[in-house]
Design a protein around this motif. Sequence first.
Motif, PDB file in Angstrom:
ATOM      1  N   ILE A   1       1.551 -25.807  -6.180  1.00 47.78           N
ATOM      2  CA  ILE A   1       1.124 -25.313  -4.868  1.00 47.78           C
ATOM      3  C   ILE A   1      -0.292 -25.808  -4.577  1.00 47.78           C
ATOM      4  O   ILE A   1      -0.578 -26.319  -3.489  1.00 47.78           O
ATOM      5  CB  ILE A   1       1.186 -23.775  -4.795  1.00 47.78           C
ATOM      6  CG1 ILE A   1       2.627 -23.293  -4.899  1.00 47.78           C
ATOM      7  CG2 ILE A   1       0.525 -23.265  -3.510  1.00 47.78           C
ATOM      8  CD1 ILE A   1       2.772 -21.792  -5.120  1.00 47.78           C
ATOM      9  N   GLY A   2      -1.189 -25.668  -5.534  1.00 50.57           N
ATOM     10  CA  GLY A   2      -2.563 -26.130  -5.352  1.00 50.57           C
ATOM     11  C   GLY A   2      -2.635 -27.616  -5.073  1.00 50.57           C
ATOM     12  O   GLY A   2      -3.369 -28.071  -4.186  1.00 50.57           O
ATOM     13  N   ASP A   3      -1.856 -28.409  -5.827  1.00 48.20           N
ATOM     14  CA  ASP A   3      -1.828 -29.864  -5.609  1.00 48.20           C
ATOM     15  C   ASP A   3      -1.334 -30.192  -4.202  1.00 48.20           C
ATOM     16  O   ASP A   3      -1.881 -31.062  -3.526  1.00 48.20           O
ATOM     17  CB  ASP A   3      -0.927 -30.556  -6.637  1.00 48.20           C
ATOM     18  CG  ASP A   3      -1.476 -30.498  -8.043  1.00 48.20           C
ATOM     19  OD1 ASP A   3      -2.690 -30.241  -8.221  1.00 48.20           O
ATOM     20  OD2 ASP A   3      -0.679 -30.717  -8.985  1.00 48.20           O
ATOM     21  N   PHE A   4      -0.304 -29.492  -3.766  1.00 43.84           N
ATOM     22  CA  PHE A   4       0.263 -29.721  -2.441  1.00 43.84           C
ATOM     23  C   PHE A   4      -0.767 -29.416  -1.355  1.00 43.84           C
ATOM     24  O   PHE A   4      -0.984 -30.216  -0.441  1.00 43.84           O
ATOM     25  CB  PHE A   4       1.514 -28.848  -2.264  1.00 43.84           C
ATOM     26  CG  PHE A   4       2.220 -29.060  -0.955  1.00 43.84           C
ATOM     27  CD1 PHE A   4       3.153 -30.065  -0.808  1.00 43.84           C
ATOM     28  CD2 PHE A   4       1.972 -28.237   0.140  1.00 43.84           C
ATOM     29  CE1 PHE A   4       3.822 -30.259   0.389  1.00 43.84           C
ATOM     30  CE2 PHE A   4       2.621 -28.423   1.334  1.00 43.84           C
ATOM     31  CZ  PHE A   4       3.553 -29.441   1.458  1.00 43.84           C
ATOM     32  N   VAL A   5      -1.425 -28.270  -1.474  1.00 45.47           N
ATOM     33  CA  VAL A   5      -2.416 -27.860  -0.465  1.00 45.47           C
ATOM     34  C   VAL A   5      -3.585 -28.848  -0.443  1.00 45.47           C
ATOM     35  O   VAL A   5      -4.054 -29.249   0.626  1.00 45.47           O
ATOM     36  CB  VAL A   5      -2.898 -26.419  -0.719  1.00 45.47           C
ATOM     37  CG1 VAL A   5      -4.096 -26.068   0.141  1.00 45.47           C
ATOM     38  CG2 VAL A   5      -1.758 -25.438  -0.483  1.00 45.47           C
ATOM     39  N   ARG A   6      -4.058 -29.262  -1.613  1.00 44.53           N
ATOM     40  CA  ARG A   6      -5.163 -30.237  -1.658  1.00 44.53           C
ATOM     41  C   ARG A   6      -4.761 -31.559  -1.009  1.00 44.53           C
ATOM     42  O   ARG A   6      -5.538 -32.142  -0.255  1.00 44.53           O
ATOM     43  CB  ARG A   6      -5.619 -30.469  -3.108  1.00 44.53           C
ATOM     44  CG  ARG A   6      -6.583 -29.411  -3.607  1.00 44.53           C
ATOM     45  CD  ARG A   6      -7.142 -29.763  -4.956  1.00 44.53           C
ATOM     46  NE  ARG A   6      -6.143 -29.683  -6.011  1.00 44.53           N
ATOM     47  CZ  ARG A   6      -5.728 -28.556  -6.601  1.00 44.53           C
ATOM     48  NH1 ARG A   6      -6.245 -27.395  -6.220  1.00 44.53           N
ATOM     49  NH2 ARG A   6      -4.844 -28.584  -7.561  1.00 44.53           N
ATOM     50  N   THR A   7      -3.547 -32.023  -1.282  1.00 41.97           N
ATOM     51  CA  THR A   7      -3.091 -33.282  -0.698  1.00 41.97           C
ATOM     52  C   THR A   7      -3.001 -33.178   0.819  1.00 41.97           C
ATOM     53  O   THR A   7      -3.464 -34.070   1.536  1.00 41.97           O
ATOM     54  CB  THR A   7      -1.714 -33.676  -1.279  1.00 41.97           C
ATOM     55  OG1 THR A   7      -1.847 -33.842  -2.690  1.00 41.97           O
ATOM     56  CG2 THR A   7      -1.204 -34.957  -0.659  1.00 41.97           C
ATOM     57  N   VAL A   8      -2.456 -32.091   1.324  1.00 40.34           N
ATOM     58  CA  VAL A   8      -2.360 -31.897   2.792  1.00 40.34           C
ATOM     59  C   VAL A   8      -3.747 -31.835   3.398  1.00 40.34           C
ATOM     60  O   VAL A   8      -4.025 -32.458   4.417  1.00 40.34           O
ATOM     61  CB  VAL A   8      -1.537 -30.626   3.126  1.00 40.34           C
ATOM     62  CG1 VAL A   8      -1.648 -30.294   4.601  1.00 40.34           C
ATOM     63  CG2 VAL A   8      -0.093 -30.816   2.721  1.00 40.34           C
ATOM     64  N   ARG A   9      -4.647 -31.088   2.770  1.00 43.64           N
ATOM     65  CA  ARG A   9      -6.011 -30.964   3.286  1.00 43.64           C
ATOM     66  C   ARG A   9      -6.715 -32.327   3.327  1.00 43.64           C
ATOM     67  O   ARG A   9      -7.360 -32.678   4.326  1.00 43.64           O
ATOM     68  CB  ARG A   9      -6.809 -29.993   2.424  1.00 43.64           C
ATOM     69  CG  ARG A   9      -8.219 -29.748   2.955  1.00 43.64           C
ATOM     70  CD  ARG A   9      -9.053 -28.904   2.041  1.00 43.64           C
ATOM     71  NE  ARG A   9      -9.223 -29.628   0.784  1.00 43.64           N
ATOM     72  CZ  ARG A   9      -9.361 -29.049  -0.397  1.00 43.64           C
ATOM     73  NH1 ARG A   9      -9.341 -27.757  -0.513  1.00 43.64           N
ATOM     74  NH2 ARG A   9      -9.516 -29.766  -1.487  1.00 43.64           N
ATOM     75  N   GLU A  10      -6.582 -33.104   2.263  1.00 42.12           N
ATOM     76  CA  GLU A  10      -7.216 -34.424   2.210  1.00 42.12           C
ATOM     77  C   GLU A  10      -6.648 -35.354   3.281  1.00 42.12           C
ATOM     78  O   GLU A  10      -7.394 -36.084   3.937  1.00 42.12           O
ATOM     79  CB  GLU A  10      -7.051 -35.034   0.824  1.00 42.12           C
ATOM     80  CG  GLU A  10      -7.870 -34.334  -0.239  1.00 42.12           C
ATOM     81  CD  GLU A  10      -7.459 -34.703  -1.653  1.00 42.12           C
ATOM     82  OE1 GLU A  10      -6.565 -35.581  -1.825  1.00 42.12           O
ATOM     83  OE2 GLU A  10      -8.023 -34.117  -2.595  1.00 42.12           O
ATOM     84  N   GLN A  11      -5.335 -35.332   3.445  1.00 45.33           N
ATOM     85  CA  GLN A  11      -4.717 -36.196   4.457  1.00 45.33           C
ATOM     86  C   GLN A  11      -5.090 -35.753   5.861  1.00 45.33           C
ATOM     87  O   GLN A  11      -5.264 -36.588   6.760  1.00 45.33           O
ATOM     88  CB  GLN A  11      -3.205 -36.228   4.287  1.00 45.33           C
ATOM     89  CG  GLN A  11      -2.773 -37.000   3.059  1.00 45.33           C
ATOM     90  CD  GLN A  11      -1.277 -37.167   2.991  1.00 45.33           C
ATOM     91  OE1 GLN A  11      -0.547 -36.801   3.929  1.00 45.33           O
ATOM     92  NE2 GLN A  11      -0.793 -37.712   1.915  1.00 45.33           N
ATOM     93  N   THR A  12      -5.199 -34.460   6.063  1.00 42.24           N
ATOM     94  CA  THR A  12      -5.585 -33.949   7.374  1.00 42.24           C
ATOM     95  C   THR A  12      -7.019 -34.354   7.705  1.00 42.24           C
ATOM     96  O   THR A  12      -7.313 -34.764   8.831  1.00 42.24           O
ATOM     97  CB  THR A  12      -5.439 -32.422   7.422  1.00 42.24           C
ATOM     98  OG1 THR A  12      -4.089 -32.084   7.130  1.00 42.24           O
ATOM     99  CG2 THR A  12      -5.812 -31.876   8.783  1.00 42.24           C
ATOM    100  N   ALA A  13      -7.899 -34.257   6.728  1.00 45.98           N
ATOM    101  CA  ALA A  13      -9.294 -34.625   6.936  1.00 45.98           C
ATOM    102  C   ALA A  13      -9.430 -36.127   7.210  1.00 45.98           C
ATOM    103  O   ALA A  13     -10.283 -36.542   7.999  1.00 45.98           O
ATOM    104  CB  ALA A  13     -10.122 -34.243   5.723  1.00 45.98           C
ATOM    105  N   ALA A  14      -8.574 -36.936   6.604  1.00 48.10           N
ATOM    106  CA  ALA A  14      -8.645 -38.382   6.767  1.00 48.10           C
ATOM    107  C   ALA A  14      -8.024 -38.841   8.084  1.00 48.10           C
ATOM    108  O   ALA A  14      -8.311 -39.934   8.566  1.00 48.10           O
ATOM    109  CB  ALA A  14      -7.952 -39.085   5.606  1.00 48.10           C
ATOM    110  N   ALA A  15      -7.150 -38.007   8.661  1.00 48.38           N
ATOM    111  CA  ALA A  15      -6.428 -38.415   9.886  1.00 48.38           C
ATOM    112  C   ALA A  15      -7.301 -38.355  11.122  1.00 48.38           C
ATOM    113  O   ALA A  15      -8.298 -37.796  11.246  1.00 48.38           O
ATOM    114  CB  ALA A  15      -5.213 -37.519  10.090  1.00 48.38           C
TER     115      ALA A  15
END
Length: 82
Positions: free
Chosen positions: A68-82
């Motif tokens: 769950i933590g890995d998933f949330v971090r990945t979404v957050r990073e991709q959102t910040a980069a978009a």
Amino acid sequence: MKVRKRGWPPVLIQVGGTECLQSDAERMAESLRRGGGYCDLQVWPGQVHVFHWWAPLLPEANSAIRHIGDFVRTVREQTAAA
């Protein structure tokens, strides 16, 4: 996984392999995917409904929570980069 600017956000579904809601989780994941969304469906063999509750006593629960933590971090990073 790719964060979309429109439509469904990325979804993580974790379900125990012995729980009564497994088929519901599978149908939801398929519906999200058909609608163009990203859905990571994880079926945890031998686990019951809300097996996460047993962390830190159950190794599978600890692992699921890390996912769950890995998933949330990945979404957050991709959102910040978009």
